[in-house]
Design a protein around this motif. Structure first.
Motif, PDB file in Angstrom:
ATOM      1  N   LEU A 174     -41.444 -20.579   2.017  1.00 51.86           N
ATOM      2  CA  LEU A 174     -40.401 -19.382   1.809  1.00 51.86           C
ATOM      3  C   LEU A 174     -40.356 -19.181   0.576  1.00 51.86           C
ATOM      4  CD1 LEU A 174     -39.365 -22.732   3.422  1.00 51.86           C
ATOM      5  CD2 LEU A 174     -37.342 -21.728   2.890  1.00 51.86           C
ATOM      6  N   ILE A 175     -39.995 -17.814   0.704  1.00 47.63           N
ATOM      7  CA  ILE A 175     -40.437 -16.644  -0.302  1.00 47.63           C
ATOM      8  C   ILE A 175     -38.973 -15.953  -0.704  1.00 47.63           C
ATOM      9  CG2 ILE A 175     -42.466 -16.501  -0.559  1.00 47.63           C
ATOM     10  CD1 ILE A 175     -42.247 -13.608   0.840  1.00 47.63           C
ATOM     11  N   ALA A 176     -38.946 -15.501  -1.595  1.00 44.93           N
ATOM     12  CA  ALA A 176     -37.864 -14.481  -1.915  1.00 44.93           C
ATOM     13  C   ALA A 176     -38.019 -13.877  -3.007  1.00 44.93           C
ATOM     14  CB  ALA A 176     -36.340 -15.283  -2.708  1.00 44.93           C
ATOM     15  N   GLY A 177     -37.150 -12.379  -3.505  1.00 45.16           N
ATOM     16  CA  GLY A 177     -37.401 -10.921  -4.818  1.00 45.16           C
ATOM     17  C   GLY A 177     -36.428 -11.856  -5.440  1.00 45.16           C
ATOM     18  N   SER A 178     -36.676 -10.695  -6.558  1.00 45.66           N
ATOM     19  CA  SER A 178     -36.176 -10.074  -8.038  1.00 45.66           C
ATOM     20  C   SER A 178     -34.741 -10.803  -7.845  1.00 45.66           C
ATOM     21  CB  SER A 178     -36.981  -9.536  -8.458  1.00 45.66           C
ATOM     22  OG  SER A 178     -35.756  -8.288  -8.263  1.00 45.66           O
ATOM     23  N   ARG A 179     -34.266 -10.879  -7.280  1.00 48.75           N
ATOM     24  CA  ARG A 179     -32.975 -10.730  -6.479  1.00 48.75           C
ATOM     25  C   ARG A 179     -32.020 -12.319  -6.839  1.00 48.75           C
ATOM     26  NH1 ARG A 179     -29.073  -7.556  -1.554  1.00 48.75           N
ATOM     27  NH2 ARG A 179     -30.220  -5.811  -3.155  1.00 48.75           N
ATOM     28  N   TYR A 180     -32.596 -13.182  -6.098  1.00 51.16           N
ATOM     29  CA  TYR A 180     -32.614 -14.012  -6.588  1.00 51.16           C
ATOM     30  C   TYR A 180     -33.945 -15.002  -7.014  1.00 51.16           C
ATOM     31  CZ  TYR A 180     -31.067 -12.538  -1.839  1.00 51.16           C
ATOM     32  OH  TYR A 180     -30.407 -12.011  -0.962  1.00 51.16           O
ATOM     33  N   SER A 181     -34.106 -14.996  -7.679  1.00 49.09           N
ATOM     34  CA  SER A 181     -34.606 -15.644  -9.120  1.00 49.09           C
ATOM     35  C   SER A 181     -34.187 -16.938 -10.068  1.00 49.09           C
ATOM     36  CB  SER A 181     -35.075 -14.207  -9.995  1.00 49.09           C
ATOM     37  OG  SER A 181     -33.848 -13.914 -10.953  1.00 49.09           O
ATOM     38  N   TYR A 182     -32.869 -16.935  -9.758  1.00 46.01           N
ATOM     39  CA  TYR A 182     -31.901 -17.644 -10.100  1.00 46.01           C
ATOM     40  C   TYR A 182     -32.764 -19.024  -9.302  1.00 46.01           C
ATOM     41  CZ  TYR A 182     -28.445 -16.226  -6.315  1.00 46.01           C
ATOM     42  OH  TYR A 182     -27.966 -15.960  -5.065  1.00 46.01           O
ATOM     43  N   LEU A 183     -33.368 -19.201  -7.829  1.00 51.44           N
ATOM     44  CA  LEU A 183     -33.102 -20.056  -6.730  1.00 51.44           C
ATOM     45  C   LEU A 183     -34.165 -20.879  -7.584  1.00 51.44           C
ATOM     46  CD1 LEU A 183     -32.068 -18.606  -3.715  1.00 51.44           C
ATOM     47  CD2 LEU A 183     -30.136 -19.636  -5.707  1.00 51.44           C
TER      48      LEU A 183
END
Length: 315
Positions: A174-183
């Motif tokens: 599972l991956i996410a971008g910079s907006r979700y860096s707090y995760l």
């Protein structure tokens, strides 16, 4: 009459070719012999057997009753001998031939290509034809015997007509971008994941079936906000912060390293999936295809290939 065991097989081979082509001229051409040589072979065989095998006319030759009886007896052995000679010829002429493969996007890019490179280096005269098929088209091609073998990923739809051999495995992440860096340092549950927009493959694909099944096992329904028809597009979509991407690690690795996206940690286990070689057991393999199949089946112990070690945890 000459002892039949002493009659050279070459005589029978010449007889078979003359009988099959109904012409001494054509038989001589097929056998790369002169017409007088073929005629002499037939005469010697007739003398050895003590009977006439052909009736000659201006239109060519036709078999006598004795010739027809002999043809029925030797047709199968002659065909087998021809096939055996063709196999040996392929092995001694750098494997001339053609291999037709059906492969999914993932298996082609991240499994098959290194083996094709090594195979082509050994056998440069073999022509390769590769089709990027959907799974239904792949099954149709296997049934129609228009491909020598196929490569697909689990989960596979159930069927029992084909030989299926796992040849490697791979990891989904599972991956996410910079907006979700707090995760990045959090361990997320499925309920947590579903509170965010989801990017996944579209319905009908093996990857989508895998994720749907995984969420269902835990009592959740996966309802992506964005559905794509290529794993290649999921990581770029996460770069633009369109949601959490569900993707094989290999498709995300470049973006994890160069574009600042993150791999998410979960409190649930995401099992590895398998790459499988599928073939129709009724479809005979030519020698080059069998050599390539053996190479792919040996991939688990092949130092060339380390796909199964890619978990995405470190790079």
């Amino acid at each position: 009459m000459q002892n039949l065991m002493e009659i050279s097989f070459d005589y029978y081979k010449v007889f078979y070719e003359v009988a099959r082509s109904h012409s001494i001229t054509l038989a001589a051409s097929h056998l790369c012999l002169t017409q007088p040589t073929v005629t002499k072979y037939i005469q010697n065989l007739e003398a050895a057997l003590g009977c006439q095998l052909f009736v000659r006319s201006q239109k060519g030759v036709s078999m006598t009753e004795e010739g027809q009886r002999l043809f029925r007896q030797i047709s199968h052995p002659c065909q087998q001998m021809g096939q055996a000679q063709e196999i040996i010829r392929e092995c001694t002429t750098n494997q001339n031939g053609k291999i037709t493969i059906s492969a999914t996007e993932l298996t082609m890019r991240y499994f098959l290509l290194p083996f094709l490179e090594r195979f082509q280096h050994r056998f440069p005269n073999v022509r390769l034809q590769i089709h990027a098929h959907s799974f239904p088209a792949m099954i149709t091609s296997l049934n129609d015997e228009t491909v020598d073998f196929a490569l697909s990923i689990t989960p596979l739809e159930s069927f029992s007509d084909f030989e299926i051999t796992p040849v490697s495995d791979f990891q989904d992440i599972l991956i996410a971008g910079s907006r979700y860096s707090y995760l990045e340092d959090k361990q997320l549950s499925m309920e947590d994941i579903l509170s965010f927009p989801i990017i996944s493959m579209e319905h009908g694909t093996a990857s989508r079936r895998f994720w749907d099944s995984l969420f269902e096992e835990h009592g959740f329904e996966l309802s992506p906000n964005i559905e794509l028809n290529s794993n290649d597009l999921i990581a770029p979509a996460t770069v633009h912060n369109l949601g959490i991407g569900l993707v094989p690690y290999k498709f995300a690795r470049h973006y994890l390293i160069n574009y600042g996206i993150i791999q998410l940690k979960t409190d649930f286990f995401v099992p590895k999936r398998q790459i499988c070689l599928i073939r129709n057991p009724l479809h005979p393999q030519n020698t080059p295809a069998q050599i390539l199949i053996d190479m792919l089946k040996g991939s688990a112990t092949d130092p060339l290939f380390s796909y199964s070690t890619d978990s995405g945890i470190s790079f």
